[in-house]
Design an enzyme around this catalytic site. Structure first.
Site, PDB file in Angstrom:
ATOM      1  N   ALA A 127       0.825  -1.209   0.000  1.00  0.00           N
ATOM      2  CA  ALA A 127       0.000   0.000   0.000  1.00  0.00           C
ATOM      3  C   ALA A 127       0.860   1.259   0.000  1.00  0.00           C
ATOM      4  O   ALA A 127       0.536   2.235  -0.677  1.00  0.00           O
ATOM      5  CB  ALA A 127      -0.948   0.002   1.203  1.00  0.00           C
ATOM      6  N   ASP A 128       1.944   1.248   0.757  1.00  0.00           N
ATOM      7  CA  ASP A 128       2.809   2.434   0.815  1.00  0.00           C
ATOM      8  C   ASP A 128       3.328   2.807  -0.569  1.00  0.00           C
ATOM      9  O   ASP A 128       3.264   3.975  -0.979  1.00  0.00           O
ATOM     10  CB  ASP A 128       4.007   2.168   1.735  1.00  0.00           C
TER      11      ASP A 128
END
Length: 391
Positions: free
Chosen positions: A166-167
Site C-alpha cells: 500500500a505504501d
C-alpha cells in the site's frame, strides 16, 4: 535533456510513500526541494540499517534532492514557504487531513498565489470519509483493502508481505501517476489542481479483478484457493535439494505442456485444469521431484525452455543476476562521506532520456541558505531566521 527538467517540486513528506514518489520525479530530472523540520528532519533518516550514522534506505529514496529546514508553524517560516510555492510546479505533502489548512498552507490558500500549482496529498485513508483522521501503516491499509486476507496458504492465517504494497503501490506510484496527469492537464489548460491520494484506495484498486468476480456472483475469494495463489499446481513455489526454491508459473497450456514433457510427465498435460484433488496430487509429486536436484540443475533444464520457471532468489542473488545487471538495475553512486555506494537503478527506460543520480541524498538543511538566497533573502535576513530557529 532530462524528462522533467524545469519542474520544481516542494516535498514535505517523510518516511517511505512520499519520498519514494519524489525520488522518481528527481531521478528523471525534477528539482525536488525537501522541506524538513529544523533539528529533526525526515524520520526516515533514522531507519535502520545505518552506515556511519546514515540510513541506507534514506540514502536511496532521497537521492537527487535538495534539503532545506523550515519551521512551518512559525509565521516567518510560512512566509518563506509561500515564496517557494509561488515558483513551484508541484507540492507533495503527507500530513493528516487538515494539518496544512491549520498551517494556512492548504491547496486553496496556495492556489491563490499560484493558480497553476499541482498539490498532492498522500494519506492513509484520503481527505474525507469516517477514517480520514485515523493513523495507520501499510499493514492496516492492505488489511482494509482485502489484500492481506488473500495472502497465505489455504486454511492458514494471513501472511504479512515482505514489502510495503500500500505504501508504494497504493501511495507512491498512485501519487506519481496523479502528479504527472495533473501536470499534463496543466500543460493543456494552464490550470493546476489538487490530487488526493489514499493508500487504501490505491491498494484497493489492486484487487479489481477479484472484486469484479465478487460483484457478479457474490462469491468471496479465499486465500490459498485462487487461480494464481494455491488453486493449481502449475503456479506455486517448490523447494529444491539444496534448500533453495523454484517459482513455477506454467499457467498457459503451451507452457504446461513443455514443462510436463521436460519432466517426463506427459500424462499430466491434459490435467492442466483438473480439479483440486488432482492438483494436490500433482503438487505433492512435484515437491518430491524437485527435491531430487539442486536449484541450478533445474534452472538449466527448465528456464531456457518455454516453461515459465525461474528461481526464488535471496537478495544477494538478485543483484548478481545477469538480467538485472543488463538492465542497469544496480548502479554505483558517490557519497562525500561514505564513498562509492551501490543502489537500485531506474525502473523506467525511455528512448530519448534516462534517469541519473546528479547528487547524493542531502544532509539535513544542506541547501537552506542556497535556496533562501535564490528567493532574494539577504545574508542578514537568513541569519535572523536562523537565530529565531525558523530554519
Amino acid at each position: 535533456m532530462s524528462l522533467l527538467e524545469g519542474v520544481r517540486v516542494l516535498d514535505l513528506t517523510r518516511l517511505l510513500p512520499g519520498p519514494f514518489c519524489t525520488m522518481l520525479l528527481a531521478d528523471y530530472g525534477a528539482e525536488v526541494i525537501k522541506v524538513e523540520q529544523p533539528g529533526i528532519g525526515d524520520y526516515g533518516r533514522a531507519v535502520e540499517p545505518l552506515i556511519q550514522g546514515y540510513s541506507a534506505r534514506h540514502l536511496t529514496i532521497n537521492r537527487n534532492k535538495k534539503s532545506m529546514t523550515l519551521d512551518l508553524k512559525h509565521e516567518k517560516g510560512k512566509a518563506v514557504f509561500r515564496k517557494l510555492a509561488r515558483e513551484a510546479d508541484v507540492i507533495v505533502e503527507s500530513f493528516r487531513p487538515g494539518v496544512m489548512k491549520k498551517l494556512g498552507l492548504s491547496y486553496d490558500e496556495i492556489r491563490e498565489i499560484n493558480p497553476g500549482i499541482v498539490y498532492c496529498s498522500i494519506t492513509g485513508y484520503g481527505q474525507d470519509g469516517p477514517y480520514r483522521n485515523l493513523p495507520g501503516h501499510d499493514i492496516n491499509y492492505i488489511g482494509f483493502s482485502g489484500i492481506l486476507g488473500l495472502i497465505g496458504l489455504k486454511d492458514g492465517e494471513p501472511v504479512v508481505p515482505g514489502v510495503q504494497i500500500a505504501d508504494i503501490g497504493g501511495g507512491s506510484l498512485m501519487a506519481l501517476a496523479g502528479i504527472l496527469m495533473a501536470l499534463f492537464y496543466k500543460q493543456r489548460t494552464g490550470k493546476g489542481q489538487y490530487v488526493d491520494v489514499s493508500m487504501l484506495d490505491g491498494a484497493l484498486s489492486w484487487i479489481a479483478g477479484y472484486a469484479s468476480g465478487y460483484f457478479i456472483d457474490g462469491q468471496v475469494p479465499k486465500r490459498g484457493t485462487l487461480r494464481l495463489s494455491g488453486k493449481y499446481a502449475w503456479y506455486d513455489v517448490y523447494p529444491t535439494k539444496d534448500g533453495k526454491a523454484l517459482a513455477v508459473g506454467a499457467s498457459e497450456k503451451k507452457f504446461w505442456r513443455r514443462f510436463c514433457e521436460l519432466l517426463g510427465k506427459e500424462e499430466w498435460i491434459e490435467l492442466h485444469m483438473a480439479g483440486p484433488e488432482i492438483q494436490e496430487q500433482i503438487r505433492q509429486e512435484l515437491r518430491q521431484i524437485f527435491r531430487t536436484k539442486d536449484q541450478a540443475e533445474w534452472l538449466k533444464l527448465l528456464m531456457e525452455e518455454e516453461t515459465c520457471v525461474g528461481p526464488v532468489y535471496e537478495l544477494d542473488e538478485v543483484f548478481s543476476d545477469p538480467q538485472v545487471l543488463a538492465r542497469n538495475m544496480v548502479i554505483e553512486t558517490n557519497h562525500p562521506v561514505l564513498g562509492v555506494l551501490k543502489q537500485v537503478g531506474f525502473p523506467l527506460k525511455f528512448s530519448e532520456a534516462e534517469g541519473a543520480v546528479r547528487r547524493p541524498a542531502p544532509e539535513l538543511g544542506e541547501h537552506t541558505r542556497e535556496i533562501l538566497t535564490s528567493l532574494g533573502l539577504t545574508a542578514d535576513e537568513i541569519e535572523e531566521l536562523a537565530a529565531e530557529n525558523v530554519i
